[in-house]
Design a protein around this motif. Structure first.
Motif, PDB file in Angstrom:
ATOM      1  N   GLY A   3       0.826  -1.193   0.000  1.00  0.00           N
ATOM      2  CA  GLY A   3       0.000   0.000   0.000  1.00  0.00           C
ATOM      3  C   GLY A   3       0.864   1.247   0.000  1.00  0.00           C
ATOM      4  O   GLY A   3       2.062   1.199   0.269  1.00  0.00           O
ATOM      5  N   THR A   4       0.247   2.356  -0.349  1.00  0.00           N
ATOM      6  CA  THR A   4       0.980   3.620  -0.347  1.00  0.00           C
ATOM      7  C   THR A   4       0.583   4.451   0.862  1.00  0.00           C
ATOM      8  O   THR A   4      -0.537   4.347   1.360  1.00  0.00           O
ATOM      9  CB  THR A   4       0.700   4.419  -1.627  1.00  0.00           C
ATOM     10  OG1 THR A   4      -0.691   4.720  -1.680  1.00  0.00           O
ATOM     11  CG2 THR A   4       1.107   3.644  -2.863  1.00  0.00           C
ATOM     12  N   PHE A   5       1.518   5.258   1.304  1.00  0.00           N
ATOM     13  CA  PHE A   5       1.255   6.202   2.379  1.00  0.00           C
ATOM     14  C   PHE A   5       2.295   7.307   2.301  1.00  0.00           C
ATOM     15  O   PHE A   5       3.316   7.171   1.627  1.00  0.00           O
ATOM     16  CB  PHE A   5       1.282   5.511   3.747  1.00  0.00           C
ATOM     17  CG  PHE A   5       2.642   4.988   4.144  1.00  0.00           C
ATOM     18  CD1 PHE A   5       3.511   5.759   4.893  1.00  0.00           C
ATOM     19  CD2 PHE A   5       3.036   3.714   3.760  1.00  0.00           C
ATOM     20  CE1 PHE A   5       4.760   5.275   5.255  1.00  0.00           C
ATOM     21  CE2 PHE A   5       4.277   3.222   4.128  1.00  0.00           C
ATOM     22  CZ  PHE A   5       5.141   4.005   4.875  1.00  0.00           C
ATOM     23  N   SER A   6       2.024   8.382   2.959  1.00  0.00           N
ATOM     24  CA  SER A   6       3.016   9.443   3.063  1.00  0.00           C
ATOM     25  C   SER A   6       3.153   9.823   4.526  1.00  0.00           C
ATOM     26  O   SER A   6       2.250   9.566   5.330  1.00  0.00           O
ATOM     27  CB  SER A   6       2.624  10.655   2.211  1.00  0.00           C
ATOM     28  OG  SER A   6       1.402  11.194   2.646  1.00  0.00           O
ATOM     29  N   TYR A   7       4.282  10.399   4.864  1.00  0.00           N
ATOM     30  CA  TYR A   7       4.488  10.791   6.253  1.00  0.00           C
ATOM     31  C   TYR A   7       5.342  12.041   6.324  1.00  0.00           C
ATOM     32  O   TYR A   7       6.024  12.406   5.369  1.00  0.00           O
ATOM     33  CB  TYR A   7       5.094   9.660   7.072  1.00  0.00           C
ATOM     34  CG  TYR A   7       6.464   9.214   6.645  1.00  0.00           C
ATOM     35  CD1 TYR A   7       7.597   9.733   7.247  1.00  0.00           C
ATOM     36  CD2 TYR A   7       6.622   8.258   5.653  1.00  0.00           C
ATOM     37  CE1 TYR A   7       8.864   9.306   6.861  1.00  0.00           C
ATOM     38  CE2 TYR A   7       7.867   7.838   5.259  1.00  0.00           C
ATOM     39  CZ  TYR A   7       8.984   8.363   5.872  1.00  0.00           C
ATOM     40  OH  TYR A   7      10.232   7.948   5.488  1.00  0.00           O
ATOM     41  N   GLU A   8       5.267  12.687   7.457  1.00  0.00           N
ATOM     42  CA  GLU A   8       5.987  13.924   7.681  1.00  0.00           C
ATOM     43  C   GLU A   8       6.537  13.897   9.098  1.00  0.00           C
ATOM     44  O   GLU A   8       5.830  13.551  10.033  1.00  0.00           O
ATOM     45  CB  GLU A   8       4.996  15.072   7.520  1.00  0.00           C
ATOM     46  CG  GLU A   8       5.518  16.436   7.781  1.00  0.00           C
ATOM     47  CD  GLU A   8       4.404  17.458   7.596  1.00  0.00           C
ATOM     48  OE1 GLU A   8       3.972  18.025   8.602  1.00  0.00           O
ATOM     49  OE2 GLU A   8       3.971  17.678   6.444  1.00  0.00           O
ATOM     50  N   LEU A   9       7.803  14.226   9.238  1.00  0.00           N
ATOM     51  CA  LEU A   9       8.438  14.312  10.551  1.00  0.00           C
ATOM     52  C   LEU A   9       8.848  15.757  10.774  1.00  0.00           C
ATOM     53  O   LEU A   9       9.412  16.389   9.890  1.00  0.00           O
ATOM     54  CB  LEU A   9       9.675  13.421  10.621  1.00  0.00           C
ATOM     55  CG  LEU A   9       9.452  11.939  10.402  1.00  0.00           C
ATOM     56  CD1 LEU A   9      10.784  11.213  10.370  1.00  0.00           C
ATOM     57  CD2 LEU A   9       8.578  11.372  11.487  1.00  0.00           C
ATOM     58  N   ARG A  10       8.569  16.270  11.972  1.00  0.00           N
ATOM     59  CA  ARG A  10       8.938  17.647  12.309  1.00  0.00           C
ATOM     60  C   ARG A  10       9.479  17.705  13.724  1.00  0.00           C
ATOM     61  O   ARG A  10       8.985  17.007  14.611  1.00  0.00           O
ATOM     62  CB  ARG A  10       7.741  18.581  12.224  1.00  0.00           C
ATOM     63  CG  ARG A  10       7.274  18.840  10.829  1.00  0.00           C
ATOM     64  CD  ARG A  10       6.113  19.834  10.835  1.00  0.00           C
ATOM     65  NE  ARG A  10       5.641  20.033   9.500  1.00  0.00           N
ATOM     66  CZ  ARG A  10       5.760  21.178   8.832  1.00  0.00           C
ATOM     67  NH1 ARG A  10       6.309  22.217   9.411  1.00  0.00           N
ATOM     68  NH2 ARG A  10       5.312  21.280   7.609  1.00  0.00           N
ATOM     69  N   LEU A  11      10.457  18.547  13.910  1.00  0.00           N
ATOM     70  CA  LEU A  11      10.985  18.838  15.232  1.00  0.00           C
ATOM     71  C   LEU A  11      10.909  20.343  15.411  1.00  0.00           C
ATOM     72  O   LEU A  11      11.544  21.088  14.674  1.00  0.00           O
ATOM     73  CB  LEU A  11      12.431  18.348  15.363  1.00  0.00           C
ATOM     74  CG  LEU A  11      13.135  18.642  16.680  1.00  0.00           C
ATOM     75  CD1 LEU A  11      12.419  17.964  17.850  1.00  0.00           C
ATOM     76  CD2 LEU A  11      14.585  18.204  16.614  1.00  0.00           C
ATOM     77  N   ASN A  12      10.111  20.804  16.379  1.00  0.00           N
ATOM     78  CA  ASN A  12       9.969  22.250  16.536  1.00  0.00           C
ATOM     79  C   ASN A  12      10.978  22.805  17.537  1.00  0.00           C
ATOM     80  O   ASN A  12      11.730  22.065  18.169  1.00  0.00           O
ATOM     81  CB  ASN A  12       8.529  22.640  16.884  1.00  0.00           C
ATOM     82  CG  ASN A  12       8.115  22.258  18.285  1.00  0.00           C
ATOM     83  OD1 ASN A  12       8.937  21.977  19.156  1.00  0.00           O
ATOM     84  ND2 ASN A  12       6.817  22.249  18.529  1.00  0.00           N
ATOM     85  N   TYR A  45      19.355  13.583  13.076  1.00  0.00           N
ATOM     86  CA  TYR A  45      19.203  13.373  11.652  1.00  0.00           C
ATOM     87  C   TYR A  45      18.165  12.303  11.396  1.00  0.00           C
ATOM     88  O   TYR A  45      17.767  11.565  12.281  1.00  0.00           O
ATOM     89  CB  TYR A  45      20.536  13.014  10.992  1.00  0.00           C
ATOM     90  CG  TYR A  45      21.113  11.696  11.431  1.00  0.00           C
ATOM     91  CD1 TYR A  45      20.854  10.536  10.712  1.00  0.00           C
ATOM     92  CD2 TYR A  45      21.922  11.610  12.563  1.00  0.00           C
ATOM     93  CE1 TYR A  45      21.382   9.316  11.113  1.00  0.00           C
ATOM     94  CE2 TYR A  45      22.453  10.395  12.966  1.00  0.00           C
ATOM     95  CZ  TYR A  45      22.175   9.270  12.249  1.00  0.00           C
ATOM     96  OH  TYR A  45      22.694   8.076  12.638  1.00  0.00           O
ATOM     97  N   PHE A  46      17.718  12.220  10.159  1.00  0.00           N
ATOM     98  CA  PHE A  46      16.697  11.275   9.737  1.00  0.00           C
ATOM     99  C   PHE A  46      17.235  10.456   8.575  1.00  0.00           C
ATOM    100  O   PHE A  46      17.919  10.985   7.710  1.00  0.00           O
ATOM    101  CB  PHE A  46      15.442  12.038   9.299  1.00  0.00           C
ATOM    102  CG  PHE A  46      14.442  11.179   8.591  1.00  0.00           C
ATOM    103  CD1 PHE A  46      13.657  10.294   9.299  1.00  0.00           C
ATOM    104  CD2 PHE A  46      14.308  11.254   7.224  1.00  0.00           C
ATOM    105  CE1 PHE A  46      12.743   9.488   8.642  1.00  0.00           C
ATOM    106  CE2 PHE A  46      13.392  10.453   6.562  1.00  0.00           C
ATOM    107  CZ  PHE A  46      12.614   9.575   7.279  1.00  0.00           C
ATOM    108  N   LYS A  47      16.947   9.162   8.600  1.00  0.00           N
ATOM    109  CA  LYS A  47      17.339   8.280   7.510  1.00  0.00           C
ATOM    110  C   LYS A  47      16.087   7.606   6.961  1.00  0.00           C
ATOM    111  O   LYS A  47      15.335   6.999   7.705  1.00  0.00           O
ATOM    112  CB  LYS A  47      18.318   7.216   8.005  1.00  0.00           C
ATOM    113  CG  LYS A  47      19.665   7.788   8.364  1.00  0.00           C
ATOM    114  CD  LYS A  47      20.617   6.849   9.060  1.00  0.00           C
ATOM    115  CE  LYS A  47      20.691   5.460   8.605  1.00  0.00           C
ATOM    116  NZ  LYS A  47      21.772   4.674   9.202  1.00  0.00           N
ATOM    117  N   ALA A  48      15.872   7.733   5.671  1.00  0.00           N
ATOM    118  CA  ALA A  48      14.731   7.091   5.022  1.00  0.00           C
ATOM    119  C   ALA A  48      15.138   5.706   4.546  1.00  0.00           C
ATOM    120  O   ALA A  48      16.217   5.533   3.991  1.00  0.00           O
ATOM    121  CB  ALA A  48      14.251   7.930   3.843  1.00  0.00           C
ATOM    122  N   GLY A  49      14.289   4.724   4.783  1.00  0.00           N
ATOM    123  CA  GLY A  49      14.585   3.382   4.321  1.00  0.00           C
ATOM    124  C   GLY A  49      13.722   2.352   5.003  1.00  0.00           C
ATOM    125  O   GLY A  49      12.819   2.672   5.746  1.00  0.00           O
ATOM    126  N   ALA A  50      14.025   1.111   4.737  1.00  0.00           N
ATOM    127  CA  ALA A  50      13.318  -0.013   5.361  1.00  0.00           C
ATOM    128  C   ALA A  50      14.324  -0.766   6.216  1.00  0.00           C
ATOM    129  O   ALA A  50      15.332  -1.247   5.708  1.00  0.00           O
ATOM    130  CB  ALA A  50      12.733  -0.938   4.305  1.00  0.00           C
TER     131      ALA A  50
END
Length: 79
Positions: A3-12, A45-50
């Motif tokens: 399935g598809t999804f989207s996501y957003e990460l934020r640090l204020n 930091y953020f790393k995108a992956g599985a």
């Protein structure tokens, strides 16, 4: 799965880390947590992956992730 999804990460600036997930089939969700102030002196930091944490099963087992778009943004002095 499949399935598809989207996501957003934020640090204020107040140290609140938020994760928002958008899915066409199952709705949306959000989770926010206040980070311990001791993290303010560290670079994050953020790393995108599985990252499959499964340590059982055959070595040929695996997963596949396809990114259709990846946008990153960094705002200096965002603390």
């Amino acid at each position: 799965m499949n399935g598809t999804f989207s996501y957003e990460l934020r640090l204020n600036r107040a140290g609140v880390l938020s994760a928002r997930v958008y899915t066409p089939a199952r709705g949306n969700g959000e989770l926010s947590v206040q980070l311990n102030p001791r993290w303010a002196t560290h670079n994050l930091y953020f790393k995108a992956g599985a990252y499959v944490e499964d340590t059982t099963g055959p070595a040929t087992e695996g997963g596949k992730v396809t990114f259709s778009r990846l946008i990153t943004m960094h705002q200096p002095n965002n603390r």
